[in-house]
Design a protein around this motif. Sequence first.
Motif, PDB file in Angstrom:
ATOM      1  N   ALA A   1       6.552  -8.585  -6.472  1.00 16.82           N
ATOM      2  CA  ALA A   1       6.147  -7.898  -7.272  1.00 16.82           C
ATOM      3  C   ALA A   1       5.000  -7.328  -7.101  1.00 16.82           C
ATOM      4  O   ALA A   1       4.134  -6.328  -7.425  1.00 16.82           O
ATOM      5  CB  ALA A   1       5.194  -8.649  -8.782  1.00 16.82           C
ATOM      6  N   ALA A   2       4.019  -7.951  -6.330  1.00 18.81           N
ATOM      7  CA  ALA A   2       3.185  -7.078  -5.504  1.00 18.81           C
ATOM      8  C   ALA A   2       3.980  -5.816  -4.431  1.00 18.81           C
ATOM      9  O   ALA A   2       2.587  -4.858  -4.008  1.00 18.81           O
ATOM     10  CB  ALA A   2       2.323  -8.407  -4.453  1.00 18.81           C
ATOM     11  N   SER A   3       5.286  -5.877  -4.147  1.00 23.41           N
ATOM     12  CA  SER A   3       5.988  -4.677  -3.586  1.00 23.41           C
ATOM     13  C   SER A   3       5.468  -3.337  -4.124  1.00 23.41           C
ATOM     14  O   SER A   3       5.536  -2.254  -4.049  1.00 23.41           O
ATOM     15  CB  SER A   3       6.818  -4.938  -3.065  1.00 23.41           C
ATOM     16  OG  SER A   3       7.105  -4.932  -4.083  1.00 23.41           O
ATOM     17  N   GLY A   4       5.284  -3.289  -5.674  1.00 25.42           N
ATOM     18  CA  GLY A   4       5.565  -2.530  -6.498  1.00 25.42           C
ATOM     19  C   GLY A   4       4.105  -1.766  -7.097  1.00 25.42           C
ATOM     20  O   GLY A   4       3.962  -0.916  -8.305  1.00 25.42           O
ATOM     21  N   VAL A   5       3.035  -2.326  -6.726  1.00 27.65           N
ATOM     22  CA  VAL A   5       1.789  -2.269  -6.494  1.00 27.65           C
ATOM     23  C   VAL A   5       1.112  -1.206  -5.516  1.00 27.65           C
ATOM     24  O   VAL A   5       1.240  -1.642  -4.521  1.00 27.65           O
ATOM     25  CB  VAL A   5       0.398  -3.158  -7.119  1.00 27.65           C
ATOM     26  CG1 VAL A   5      -0.589  -2.812  -7.583  1.00 27.65           C
ATOM     27  CG2 VAL A   5       1.422  -4.120  -8.069  1.00 27.65           C
ATOM     28  N   THR A   6       0.887   0.475  -5.887  1.00 27.82           N
ATOM     29  CA  THR A   6       0.613   1.178  -4.371  1.00 27.82           C
ATOM     30  C   THR A   6      -0.904   0.414  -3.598  1.00 27.82           C
ATOM     31  O   THR A   6      -0.660   0.989  -2.489  1.00 27.82           O
ATOM     32  CB  THR A   6       0.731   2.331  -4.842  1.00 27.82           C
ATOM     33  OG1 THR A   6       1.765   2.101  -5.749  1.00 27.82           O
ATOM     34  CG2 THR A   6       0.516   3.040  -4.402  1.00 27.82           C
ATOM     35  N   PRO A   7      -1.372   0.346  -4.515  1.00 29.78           N
ATOM     36  CA  PRO A   7      -2.712  -0.329  -3.969  1.00 29.78           C
ATOM     37  C   PRO A   7      -2.874  -1.445  -3.277  1.00 29.78           C
ATOM     38  O   PRO A   7      -3.714  -1.705  -1.612  1.00 29.78           O
ATOM     39  CB  PRO A   7      -4.148  -0.030  -5.241  1.00 29.78           C
ATOM     40  CG  PRO A   7      -3.757   0.403  -6.260  1.00 29.78           C
ATOM     41  CD  PRO A   7      -1.913   0.789  -5.618  1.00 29.78           C
ATOM     42  N   LEU A   8      -2.058  -2.368  -3.613  1.00 29.69           N
ATOM     43  CA  LEU A   8      -1.674  -3.489  -2.973  1.00 29.69           C
ATOM     44  C   LEU A   8      -1.094  -3.704  -1.284  1.00 29.69           C
ATOM     45  O   LEU A   8      -1.204  -3.728  -0.182  1.00 29.69           O
ATOM     46  CB  LEU A   8      -1.085  -4.501  -3.697  1.00 29.69           C
ATOM     47  CG  LEU A   8      -1.762  -5.349  -4.398  1.00 29.69           C
ATOM     48  CD1 LEU A   8      -0.866  -5.842  -5.287  1.00 29.69           C
ATOM     49  CD2 LEU A   8      -3.210  -6.588  -4.136  1.00 29.69           C
ATOM     50  N   VAL A   9       0.042  -1.970  -1.615  1.00 33.73           N
ATOM     51  CA  VAL A   9       1.302  -1.559  -0.130  1.00 33.73           C
ATOM     52  C   VAL A   9      -0.113  -1.176   0.483  1.00 33.73           C
ATOM     53  O   VAL A   9       0.161  -1.005   1.759  1.00 33.73           O
ATOM     54  CB  VAL A   9       1.977  -0.772  -0.459  1.00 33.73           C
ATOM     55  CG1 VAL A   9       3.117  -0.231   0.514  1.00 33.73           C
ATOM     56  CG2 VAL A   9       2.734  -1.788  -1.538  1.00 33.73           C
ATOM     57  N   MET A  10      -1.001  -0.631  -0.069  1.00 33.18           N
ATOM     58  CA  MET A  10      -1.633   0.492   1.523  1.00 33.18           C
ATOM     59  C   MET A  10      -2.545  -0.574   1.831  1.00 33.18           C
ATOM     60  O   MET A  10      -3.297  -0.555   2.905  1.00 33.18           O
ATOM     61  CB  MET A  10      -2.538   1.762   0.413  1.00 33.18           C
ATOM     62  CG  MET A  10      -1.685   2.928   0.029  1.00 33.18           C
ATOM     63  SD  MET A  10      -2.817   4.127  -1.344  1.00 33.18           S
ATOM     64  CE  MET A  10      -2.817   4.784   0.472  1.00 33.18           C
ATOM     65  N   ALA A  11      -2.997  -1.668   0.753  1.00 27.29           N
ATOM     66  CA  ALA A  11      -4.199  -2.175   1.315  1.00 27.29           C
ATOM     67  C   ALA A  11      -3.907  -3.370   2.638  1.00 27.29           C
ATOM     68  O   ALA A  11      -4.396  -3.132   3.542  1.00 27.29           O
ATOM     69  CB  ALA A  11      -4.992  -3.011   0.301  1.00 27.29           C
ATOM     70  N   ARG A  12      -2.822  -3.646   2.620  1.00 31.25           N
ATOM     71  CA  ARG A  12      -1.824  -4.230   3.802  1.00 31.25           C
ATOM     72  C   ARG A  12      -1.752  -2.878   4.814  1.00 31.25           C
ATOM     73  O   ARG A  12      -1.470  -3.409   5.645  1.00 31.25           O
ATOM     74  CB  ARG A  12      -0.382  -4.358   3.480  1.00 31.25           C
ATOM     75  CG  ARG A  12      -0.081  -5.548   4.093  1.00 31.25           C
ATOM     76  CD  ARG A  12       1.062  -6.297   3.181  1.00 31.25           C
ATOM     77  NE  ARG A  12       1.761  -6.575   4.227  1.00 31.25           N
ATOM     78  CZ  ARG A  12       2.054  -6.909   6.001  1.00 31.25           C
ATOM     79  NH1 ARG A  12       2.233  -5.681   6.797  1.00 31.25           N
ATOM     80  NH2 ARG A  12       2.426  -7.808   6.631  1.00 31.25           N
ATOM     81  N   GLY A  13      -1.938  -2.015   4.981  1.00 32.92           N
ATOM     82  CA  GLY A  13      -2.020  -1.092   6.134  1.00 32.92           C
ATOM     83  C   GLY A  13      -0.438  -0.280   6.353  1.00 32.92           C
ATOM     84  O   GLY A  13      -0.565   0.454   7.026  1.00 32.92           O
ATOM     85  N   HIS A  14       0.359   0.180   4.888  1.00 27.10           N
ATOM     86  CA  HIS A  14       0.873   0.391   4.774  1.00 27.10           C
ATOM     87  C   HIS A  14       0.863   2.237   5.033  1.00 27.10           C
ATOM     88  O   HIS A  14       0.588   2.602   3.895  1.00 27.10           O
ATOM     89  CB  HIS A  14       2.172   0.139   3.907  1.00 27.10           C
ATOM     90  CG  HIS A  14       2.926  -0.761   4.575  1.00 27.10           C
ATOM     91  ND1 HIS A  14       4.526  -1.050   5.203  1.00 27.10           N
ATOM     92  CD2 HIS A  14       2.752  -2.213   4.452  1.00 27.10           C
ATOM     93  CE1 HIS A  14       4.296  -2.611   5.788  1.00 27.10           C
ATOM     94  NE2 HIS A  14       3.505  -2.723   4.324  1.00 27.10           N
ATOM     95  N   ARG A  15       1.050   2.929   5.074  1.00 28.35           N
ATOM     96  CA  ARG A  15       1.529   4.994   5.194  1.00 28.35           C
ATOM     97  C   ARG A  15       2.331   4.639   4.251  1.00 28.35           C
ATOM     98  O   ARG A  15       3.349   5.337   3.865  1.00 28.35           O
ATOM     99  CB  ARG A  15       1.611   5.608   6.235  1.00 28.35           C
ATOM    100  CG  ARG A  15       1.346   4.717   7.531  1.00 28.35           C
ATOM    101  CD  ARG A  15      -1.386   5.299   7.672  1.00 28.35           C
ATOM    102  NE  ARG A  15      -1.716   5.007   8.798  1.00 28.35           N
ATOM    103  CZ  ARG A  15      -2.437   3.647   8.826  1.00 28.35           C
ATOM    104  NH1 ARG A  15      -2.153   2.937   8.295  1.00 28.35           N
ATOM    105  NH2 ARG A  15      -2.811   3.208   9.880  1.00 28.35           N
ATOM    106  N   VAL A  16       2.018   4.858   2.919  1.00 31.90           N
ATOM    107  CA  VAL A  16       2.986   5.647   1.911  1.00 31.90           C
ATOM    108  C   VAL A  16       2.474   6.845   1.031  1.00 31.90           C
ATOM    109  O   VAL A  16       1.968   6.993   0.027  1.00 31.90           O
ATOM    110  CB  VAL A  16       2.976   4.095   0.765  1.00 31.90           C
ATOM    111  CG1 VAL A  16       3.495   3.156   1.238  1.00 31.90           C
ATOM    112  CG2 VAL A  16       1.710   3.769   0.496  1.00 31.90           C
TER     113      VAL A  16
END
Length: 383
Positions: free
Chosen positions: A139-154
Amino acid sequence: RVSSTPVPSRTMASRPTVTVYGADGAAGSSSVALPGVFLAPVRPDVVHQVTVALSKNKRQPYSVNKYAGKSCAASSWGTGRAVSRIPRVQGGGTHRSGQGAYGNMCRGGRMFAPTKTWRKWHAKINVTQKRYAACSAIAASGVTPLVMARGHRVEDTPECPLVVDASVESTAKTQKAVDLLRKIGAHADVDKVVASRTMRAGKGKMRNRRFVQRRGPLVIYDKDEGISRAFRNIPGVELAQVDSLSVLQLAPGGHLGRFCVWTQSAFEKLDALYGTPTEASSEKTRHGTPYRMPQLQMANADLSRLINSDEVQSVVNAPKEGTAPKARKANPLKSAKAMDVLNPAAATFKKAATEAQATKKAKAKRVNAMKSTFYKQLIADES
């Protein structure tokens, strides 16, 4: 008046849809419904607890040599020589003779509680708890702010979660895999991994763990028709089969928000694996009972919006104007009126107790008078 014109039926989507992107990076004409697992509650505490426990299962046993610190012959001098009873090295003619040995407080002695290989290295985790953590991580992998907060370049990816066509599973060449990542805007995360590669600090660099680097995209597929060979040599890119997703890959280090690239067949299979908020899983069971994904305790957690809604405000009492004067609380042991409120029979008991006490005093007074009279008469008779 009734119109004879038929009203067209309007069917709303029960869940949001996700666009499927082709191998050329262009948005296709098809789309898939968002699986129900993406509506699971995001619980960082559960994910962290499961990650810590799972990480213990890949440790290698280690221990010190059981003879370390005990290679010399030593025995205690006993009592009576004004020294401690620690074992001491025997012999003479050297500084070493007479020095303490064996103890953990001695130079050259063994450690305290020497480590053993039969320590409890592994940890057990409930199956349902592991599934809860997996649902939260997905579920968290579908939340863009959480993905960006982890450091991924999306920043350049068109959508999150990102779904590509199932034909990608038959890709067998690494060059085609790299071209795909560039076309869907995911190669910026690979560039981040390449730039982050650096020498490890510590002794791990001497133990075949010389370099460290960040995590890149996680490619999740259903059938391996060459996709694992195509993506396996790209820095930072990991692959996972949708039937055996691990929390260690979905949330490395216990940190939610892994950037995932799904194939369409794997994305459509999530409902069968984890179920939906209304239906149980058709593939996962626990003691013969179909597995149900975790659900939120509140459908809407915005309390201020709930309290201020028209439905709630229409039935609550109106706010009261002013405040009523507060009466001072009286001590019932000092106020007869307050005692009467607490115990209406208190006055009767008090009156009876007073009369009993007066009767007792009168009786004692009579007894004392009789004693005095008897004493005076006795003295008179003796004289």
